[in-house]
Design a protein around this motif. Structure first.
Motif, PDB file in Angstrom:
ATOM      1  N   LYS A  36       0.779  -1.234   0.000  1.00 47.39           N
ATOM      2  CA  LYS A  36       0.000   0.000   0.000  1.00 47.39           C
ATOM      3  C   LYS A  36       0.817   1.294   0.000  1.00 47.39           C
ATOM      4  O   LYS A  36       0.344   2.315  -0.463  1.00 47.39           O
ATOM      5  N   ASP A  91     -12.760  -1.360   8.127  1.00 42.60           N
ATOM      6  CA  ASP A  91     -12.545  -0.222   7.235  1.00 42.60           C
ATOM      7  C   ASP A  91     -11.264   0.485   7.665  1.00 42.60           C
ATOM      8  O   ASP A  91     -11.217   1.135   8.711  1.00 42.60           O
ATOM      9  N   LEU A  92     -10.217   0.363   6.871  1.00 44.21           N
ATOM     10  CA  LEU A  92      -8.914   0.915   7.249  1.00 44.21           C
ATOM     11  C   LEU A  92      -8.960   2.423   7.452  1.00 44.21           C
ATOM     12  O   LEU A  92      -8.286   2.961   8.328  1.00 44.21           O
ATOM     13  N   ALA A  93      -9.743   3.110   6.644  1.00 46.48           N
ATOM     14  CA  ALA A  93      -9.749   4.569   6.687  1.00 46.48           C
ATOM     15  C   ALA A  93     -10.365   5.119   7.964  1.00 46.48           C
ATOM     16  O   ALA A  93     -10.095   6.259   8.342  1.00 46.48           O
ATOM     17  N   SER A  94     -11.184   4.317   8.644  1.00 44.33           N
ATOM     18  CA  SER A  94     -11.856   4.817   9.848  1.00 44.33           C
ATOM     19  C   SER A  94     -11.439   4.079  11.116  1.00 44.33           C
ATOM     20  O   SER A  94     -12.013   4.312  12.178  1.00 44.33           O
ATOM     21  N   TRP A 138       1.393   4.374   8.451  1.00 45.71           N
ATOM     22  CA  TRP A 138       0.097   3.691   8.370  1.00 45.71           C
ATOM     23  C   TRP A 138      -0.964   4.647   7.831  1.00 45.71           C
ATOM     24  O   TRP A 138      -1.770   4.276   6.979  1.00 45.71           O
ATOM     25  N   GLY A 139      -0.962   5.886   8.312  1.00 47.77           N
ATOM     26  CA  GLY A 139      -1.918   6.870   7.823  1.00 47.77           C
ATOM     27  C   GLY A 139      -1.746   7.152   6.345  1.00 47.77           C
ATOM     28  O   GLY A 139      -2.726   7.300   5.600  1.00 47.77           O
ATOM     29  N   THR A 142      -3.046   3.946   4.347  1.00 47.69           N
ATOM     30  CA  THR A 142      -4.475   3.617   4.428  1.00 47.69           C
ATOM     31  C   THR A 142      -5.383   4.817   4.197  1.00 47.69           C
ATOM     32  O   THR A 142      -6.590   4.646   4.034  1.00 47.69           O
ATOM     33  N   GLY A 143      -4.812   6.013   4.219  1.00 47.23           N
ATOM     34  CA  GLY A 143      -5.641   7.208   4.110  1.00 47.23           C
ATOM     35  C   GLY A 143      -6.440   7.475   5.366  1.00 47.23           C
ATOM     36  O   GLY A 143      -7.397   8.244   5.351  1.00 47.23           O
ATOM     37  N   SER A 144      -6.039   6.867   6.467  1.00 50.45           N
ATOM     38  CA  SER A 144      -6.801   6.997   7.711  1.00 50.45           C
ATOM     39  C   SER A 144      -6.559   8.342   8.382  1.00 50.45           C
ATOM     40  O   SER A 144      -5.419   8.790   8.510  1.00 50.45           O
ATOM     41  N   MET A 145      -7.653   8.959   8.817  1.00 50.36           N
ATOM     42  CA  MET A 145      -7.596  10.171   9.627  1.00 50.36           C
ATOM     43  C   MET A 145      -8.099   9.884  11.039  1.00 50.36           C
ATOM     44  O   MET A 145      -8.343  10.802  11.815  1.00 50.36           O
TER      45      MET A 145
END
Length: 266
Positions: free
Chosen positions: A46, A76-79, A125-126, A129-132
């Motif tokens: 990723k 859900d990786l983003a959340s 990781w952020g 994954t696009g996680s906020m």
């Protein structure tokens, strides 16, 4: 501490002789003989190519276990909120920085400096994954797994949303290895959910007690449990692999340990 209940939705695992949760289940359930082997650096998924070239063992390890656990949980990786828990963080990078500072040329690589902070794996990781979602990074020496599990459980219950624990250790080069001897890399990821869903694999009940820590019955796995801080999780992982209910005790404080009761879900 009152008992804290949390559902377990997914597991990720890489370590010496343990190449993923499916293979580790065979070993920990006694269906396959444990064969100690050096932990192979997992491929990085990723991350963009530029970031992929910069990362060290902690990022590779945490990324691999986190993605495996999230896939098993259908998360859900983003959340998905995260807790990164590591005893020593990036040991290779720490060694290289100290080596540079001890030399006649003290110039540090910007990449070395960037990766020197304890929460660097959380940052990567952020990016991947696009996680906020919220992320916490902590360390508690040999109690790092128990501390991370308590932190992730508390966050999940407080926020009413799933939280993933990513606990991992890597090894120092010499001479630091002589002072802090961790023989190999290992990582464990757990997706924890305050609510029971179809993904739930078990219900964990966490309580602090003053009882002795649980040992592994096999000598080689007990040696692994004692030699790598995150391997203190092995008795818990063995219960999960065997699909059994029961209780295990994991090291936490000198006079207070973490009792984990594993209950089946219907």
């Amino acid at each position: 501490m009152t008992t804290q209940n949390i559902y377990l939705d997914g597991v990720g695992l890489i370590g010496p002789g343990l190449t993923g949760w499916a293979q580790a289940c065979e070993v920990l359930a006694g269906r396959q003989t444990y064969v100690a082997a050096h932990t192979a650096p997992p491929a990085v998924e990723k991350l963009p190519p530029a970031e992929r070239r910069r990362v060290g063992a902690p990022v590779k390890l945490s990324m691999a276990i986190g993605l495996e656990a999230a896939r098993h949980a259908g998360a859900d990786l983003a959340s998905l909120a995260t807790v990164f828990s590591s005893t020593e963080a990036d040991c290779d990078n720490c060694h290289a920085i100290l080596e540079a500072l001890a030399s006649s040329d003290r110039a540090l690589s910007p990449t070395r400096f960037h990766n020197s902070v304890h929460n660097a794996p959380s940052g990567y990781w952020g990016i991947a994954t696009g996680s906020m979602a919220p992320s916490t990074s902590l360390s508690a020496y040999d109690a790092t797994f128990a501390a991370g599990l308590l932190e992730a459980t508390t966050q999940a219950r407080s926020n009413g949303k799933p939280c993933m624990l990513l606990a991992y250790d890597t090894t120092y080069p010499e001479p630091l290895q002589h002072l802090r001897s961790i023989p190999d890399a290992m990582g464990v990821a757990l997706v924890l959910n305050p609510h029971q869903t179809s993904a739930a694999r078990a219900l964990l009940k966490l309580t602090l007690r003053d009882t002795p820590a649980t040992r592994m019955p096999q000598d080689d796995l007990e040696h692994l449990r004692q030699s790598i801080p995150v391997a203190r999780s092995l008795p818990l992982l063995a219960l999960l692999a065997q699909g059994r209910s029961g209780s295990v005790v994991v090291e936490y404080l000198d006079s207070l340990q973490l009792d984990i009761e594993v209950c089946s879900v219907t």
